[in-house]
Scaffold this motif. Structure first.
Motif, short mmCIF file in Angstrom:
data_model
loop_
_atom_site.label_atom_id
_atom_site.label_comp_id
_atom_site.label_asym_id
_atom_site.label_seq_id
_atom_site.Cartn_x
_atom_site.Cartn_y
_atom_site.Cartn_z
N VAL A 83 -12.94 3.11 10.12
CA VAL A 83 -11.71 3.81 10.54
C VAL A 83 -11.41 4.96 9.58
CG1 VAL A 83 -9.21 3.59 10.80
CG2 VAL A 83 -10.72 1.86 11.78
N TYR A 84 -11.53 4.68 8.27
CA TYR A 84 -11.28 5.73 7.29
C TYR A 84 -12.37 6.80 7.32
CZ TYR A 84 -7.39 3.29 5.11
OH TYR A 84 -6.18 2.69 4.86
N LEU A 85 -13.56 6.43 7.76
CA LEU A 85 -14.67 7.38 7.83
C LEU A 85 -14.54 8.29 9.05
CD1 LEU A 85 -17.28 7.95 6.22
CD2 LEU A 85 -18.46 6.37 7.73
N THR A 86 -13.83 7.82 10.08
CA THR A 86 -13.73 8.58 11.33
C THR A 86 -12.30 8.97 11.65
OG1 THR A 86 -13.70 6.49 12.57
CG2 THR A 86 -15.84 7.56 12.30
N ASP A 87 -11.57 8.08 12.32
CA ASP A 87 -10.24 8.40 12.85
C ASP A 87 -9.21 8.77 11.79
OD1 ASP A 87 -11.35 7.84 15.30
OD2 ASP A 87 -10.55 5.81 15.40
N ALA A 88 -9.26 8.09 10.64
CA ALA A 88 -8.25 8.32 9.61
C ALA A 88 -8.79 9.13 8.44
CB ALA A 88 -7.71 6.97 9.11
N CYS A 89 -9.83 9.92 8.68
CA CYS A 89 -10.48 10.64 7.58
C CYS A 89 -9.59 11.71 6.94
CB CYS A 89 -11.80 11.24 8.04
SG CYS A 89 -11.63 12.53 9.29
N GLU A 101 -6.35 11.33 6.31
CA GLU A 101 -5.22 10.73 5.59
C GLU A 101 -5.45 10.83 4.08
OE1 GLU A 101 -4.19 6.80 6.78
OE2 GLU A 101 -4.06 7.33 8.89
N ASP A 102 -4.33 10.87 3.33
CA ASP A 102 -4.42 10.90 1.88
C ASP A 102 -5.13 9.66 1.38
OD1 ASP A 102 -3.08 13.29 1.70
OD2 ASP A 102 -1.11 12.37 1.41
N GLY A 103 -6.10 9.84 0.51
CA GLY A 103 -6.83 8.73 -0.09
C GLY A 103 -7.82 8.06 0.84
N ALA A 104 -8.12 8.69 1.97
CA ALA A 104 -9.03 8.07 2.95
C ALA A 104 -10.42 7.83 2.36
CB ALA A 104 -9.14 8.94 4.19
N GLU A 105 -10.95 8.82 1.65
CA GLU A 105 -12.29 8.66 1.10
C GLU A 105 -12.35 7.52 0.09
OE1 GLU A 105 -15.71 11.10 -1.40
OE2 GLU A 105 -14.09 12.23 -0.46
N GLU A 106 -11.32 7.42 -0.76
CA GLU A 106 -11.30 6.36 -1.77
C GLU A 106 -11.18 4.99 -1.11
OE1 GLU A 106 -9.34 9.09 -1.81
OE2 GLU A 106 -10.24 10.17 -3.49
N CYS A 107 -10.31 4.88 -0.10
CA CYS A 107 -10.15 3.60 0.61
C CYS A 107 -11.44 3.21 1.32
CB CYS A 107 -9.01 3.69 1.63
SG CYS A 107 -7.38 3.73 0.90
N CYS A 108 -12.06 4.18 1.97
CA CYS A 108 -13.30 3.94 2.70
C CYS A 108 -14.38 3.45 1.75
CB CYS A 108 -13.74 5.23 3.38
SG CYS A 108 -15.24 5.08 4.33
N GLU A 109 -14.53 4.14 0.64
CA GLU A 109 -15.55 3.75 -0.33
C GLU A 109 -15.27 2.37 -0.92
OE1 GLU A 109 -17.91 5.32 -4.25
OE2 GLU A 109 -16.66 6.72 -3.15
N ALA A 113 -24.01 3.32 3.32
CA ALA A 113 -24.95 4.44 3.42
C ALA A 113 -24.31 5.60 4.18
CB ALA A 113 -26.23 3.99 4.12
N SER A 114 -23.58 5.29 5.24
CA SER A 114 -22.89 6.32 6.00
C SER A 114 -21.86 7.03 5.14
CB SER A 114 -22.24 5.69 7.23
OG SER A 114 -21.62 6.66 8.03
N VAL A 115 -21.15 6.26 4.31
CA VAL A 115 -20.18 6.86 3.38
C VAL A 115 -20.91 7.80 2.42
CG1 VAL A 115 -18.58 6.37 1.48
CG2 VAL A 115 -18.54 4.95 3.53
N ARG A 116 -22.03 7.34 1.86
CA ARG A 116 -22.77 8.17 0.91
C ARG A 116 -23.27 9.46 1.56
NH1 ARG A 116 -20.16 5.94 -2.31
NH2 ARG A 116 -20.84 4.16 -3.55
#
Length: 195
Positions: free
Chosen positions: A7-13, A15-23, A50-53
């Motif tokens: 969700v953080y990688l796509t729909d909520a990308c 949002e503030d802090g999305a990358e950190e939450c996703c990782e 891997a997708s995050v990276r």
């Protein structure tokens, strides 16, 4: 964890802090799976991280995660083949997940592994022209031009046949374009091989 990371990688990308939450979520999922002794069917955390990276432009960090996912697929297939009843045989990971791994393997320069994975997927579903296209892409990248040409010609013939579902026919132009690319690459490689 993987679903939340997606969700953080796509729909909520945005949002503030999305990358950190996703990782954090994806890393936690990998940590949980890697600590389990038996995790033959749990490739998703490796694929998600891997997708995050890759989204972070870090292909060198994605590569070992994708190889871990391949290892999970292989162990899962071995376990299924070893079952006495044969019930539930085949890799636990769905076709979509394994196709996604093949795409990412191509992104990190592991075309041979992607091609091998796509060949296995084609054995499971030989009427999916999307899988035929991805298999052809992997073959061309792996410089398996003869395999690419043969498989793409068969896929094109199927796409033009009455047996092909109407919605699959949309892949025909892409398949024909890839076939032309495979032939051109093979022709370019032939003089280099002879030299």
């Amino acid at each position: 964890l993987c679903a939340a990371a997606e969700v953080y990688l796509t729909d909520a990308c945005d949002e503030d802090g999305a990358e950190e939450c996703c990782e954090a979520l994806a890393t936690e999922a990998v940590g949980l799976v890697s600590s389990l002794e038996e995790h033959a069917g749990l490739a998703e955390p490796y694929v998600t991280l891997a997708s995050v990276r890759l989204s972070q432009q870090r292909p060198a960090d994605a590569e070992p995660l994708l190889l871990s996912a391949l290892d999970v697929f292989a162990r899962s297939a071995e376990a299924a083949a070893g079952s006495q009843s044969g019930a539930g045989a085949g890799p636990n990971a769905g076709v979509d997940l394994r196709a996604s791994v093949a795409k990412m393997l191509m992104e990190v320069g592991r075309a041979a592994e992607a091609h091998e994975l796509m060949l296995a997927l084609r054995l499971e579903d030989d009427e999916s022209l999307e899988l035929a296209y991805l298999c052809g892409c992997a073959a061309v990248q792996a410089e398996e031009f003869e395999s690419a040409t043969t498989d793409l010609k068969a896929a094109i013939a199927f796409a033009k046949s009455e047996r092909c579902p109407e919605d699959e026919r949309e892949w025909l132009p892409e398949l024909e374009g890839l076939l032309a690319e495979a032939k051109a690459a093979a022709a370019a490689a032939a003089p280099a091989a002879a030299a």
